[in-house]
Motif scaffolding. Structure first.
Motif, PDB file in Angstrom:
ATOM      1  N   THR A   1       0.867  -1.174   0.000  1.00  0.00           N
ATOM      2  CA  THR A   1       0.000   0.000   0.000  1.00  0.00           C
ATOM      3  C   THR A   1       0.905   1.225   0.000  1.00  0.00           C
ATOM      4  OG1 THR A   1      -1.824  -1.073   1.157  1.00  0.00           O
ATOM      5  CG2 THR A   1      -1.651   1.317   1.369  1.00  0.00           C
TER       6      THR A   1
ATOM      7  N   SER B   1      -3.274  10.992   0.284  1.00  0.00           N
ATOM      8  CA  SER B   1      -3.956   9.999  -0.544  1.00  0.00           C
ATOM      9  C   SER B   1      -3.249   8.661  -0.414  1.00  0.00           C
ATOM     10  CB  SER B   1      -3.960  10.460  -2.002  1.00  0.00           C
ATOM     11  OG  SER B   1      -4.655   9.542  -2.830  1.00  0.00           O
ATOM     12  N   CYS B   2      -4.004   7.575  -0.590  1.00  0.00           N
ATOM     13  CA  CYS B   2      -3.440   6.234  -0.513  1.00  0.00           C
ATOM     14  C   CYS B   2      -3.994   5.374  -1.639  1.00  0.00           C
ATOM     15  CB  CYS B   2      -3.776   5.575   0.825  1.00  0.00           C
ATOM     16  SG  CYS B   2      -3.118   6.435   2.257  1.00  0.00           S
ATOM     17  N   ILE B   3      -3.233   4.342  -1.997  1.00  0.00           N
ATOM     18  CA  ILE B   3      -3.668   3.410  -3.026  1.00  0.00           C
ATOM     19  C   ILE B   3      -3.217   2.006  -2.638  1.00  0.00           C
ATOM     20  CG2 ILE B   3      -1.604   3.791  -4.451  1.00  0.00           C
ATOM     21  CD1 ILE B   3      -3.490   3.534  -6.921  1.00  0.00           C
TER      22      ILE B   3
ATOM     23  N   GLY C   1      -4.169  -1.403  -6.770  1.00  0.00           N
ATOM     24  CA  GLY C   1      -4.832  -0.219  -7.308  1.00  0.00           C
ATOM     25  C   GLY C   1      -6.343  -0.293  -7.238  1.00  0.00           C
TER      26      GLY C   1
ATOM     27  N   THR D   1      -8.635   3.487  -3.558  1.00  0.00           N
ATOM     28  CA  THR D   1      -7.899   4.709  -3.275  1.00  0.00           C
ATOM     29  C   THR D   1      -8.647   5.503  -2.213  1.00  0.00           C
ATOM     30  OG1 THR D   1      -9.043   5.913  -5.042  1.00  0.00           O
ATOM     31  CG2 THR D   1      -6.946   4.871  -5.612  1.00  0.00           C
TER      32      THR D   1
ATOM     33  N   TYR E   1      -8.681   9.605  -0.297  1.00  0.00           N
ATOM     34  CA  TYR E   1      -8.216  10.981  -0.389  1.00  0.00           C
ATOM     35  C   TYR E   1      -8.633  11.756   0.855  1.00  0.00           C
ATOM     36  CZ  TYR E   1      -7.598   9.949  -5.334  1.00  0.00           C
ATOM     37  OH  TYR E   1      -7.206   9.397  -6.519  1.00  0.00           O
TER      38      TYR E   1
ATOM     39  N   THR F   1      -5.327  13.149  -7.886  1.00  0.00           N
ATOM     40  CA  THR F   1      -5.594  11.776  -8.295  1.00  0.00           C
ATOM     41  C   THR F   1      -4.346  10.931  -8.094  1.00  0.00           C
ATOM     42  OG1 THR F   1      -7.173  12.522  -9.973  1.00  0.00           O
ATOM     43  CG2 THR F   1      -6.354  10.271 -10.159  1.00  0.00           C
ATOM     44  N   ILE F   2      -4.495   9.839  -7.361  1.00  0.00           N
ATOM     45  CA  ILE F   2      -3.387   8.918  -7.152  1.00  0.00           C
ATOM     46  C   ILE F   2      -3.523   7.753  -8.129  1.00  0.00           C
ATOM     47  CG2 ILE F   2      -4.563   7.546  -5.369  1.00  0.00           C
ATOM     48  CD1 ILE F   2      -1.844   7.397  -3.897  1.00  0.00           C
ATOM     49  N   SER F   3      -2.407   7.283  -8.636  1.00  0.00           N
ATOM     50  CA  SER F   3      -2.412   6.132  -9.541  1.00  0.00           C
ATOM     51  C   SER F   3      -1.083   5.404  -9.409  1.00  0.00           C
ATOM     52  CB  SER F   3      -2.641   6.581 -10.990  1.00  0.00           C
ATOM     53  OG  SER F   3      -1.596   7.421 -11.428  1.00  0.00           O
TER      54      SER F   3
END
Length: 123
Positions: free
Chosen positions: A33, A49-51, A55, A58, A60, A69-71
């Motif tokens: 993670t 933010s986390c992912i 994936g 997510t 925020y 935006t996290i990716s």
């Protein structure tokens, strides 16, 4: 040993955009993670933010929801944070961090940290 290196910070005007990258070496990110955190001058470090490793989910912080935006690209062993509509209050050192296997994504819960990249939002 997993190592994380952030890049992409800089000076941007209010309303502008930046994309931060978190490049990993020493291990594959598939099982980690990843979180983005930030620390403004005189303030405590906070989550942005986390992912998840795959994936599939997510999260925020409310302050950035709808703007950031996290990716991740596990093939490139890299996680990104696209930051749009930047505000002066987004000014901070941004850190990426990793935790293996489970979904904990908190300042106190991460196993590995990068050294950070400075984002300054100012006219």
């Amino acid at each position: 040993q997993l190592q994380l290196v952030e890049s992409g910070g800089g000076l941007v005007q209010p309303g502008g955009s930046l994309r931060l990258s978190c490049a990993a070496s020493g291990a594959t990110l598939d099982y980690y993670t990843i979180g983005w955190f930030r620390q403004a001058p005189g303030k405590e470090r906070e989550g942005v933010s986390c992912i998840s490793g795959s994936g599939s989910w997510t999260t925020y912080d409310q302050a950035v929801k709808g703007r950031f935006t996290i990716s991740r690209d596990n093939g490139k062993n890299t996680v990104y944070l696209q930051m749009n509509s930047l505000k002066p209050e987004d000014t901070a050192v941004y850190y990426c961090a990793a935790r293996m296997w489970d979904s904990i994504c908190t300042v106190g819960g991460m196993d590995y940290w990068g050294k950070g990249t400075l984002v300054t939002v100012s006219s």
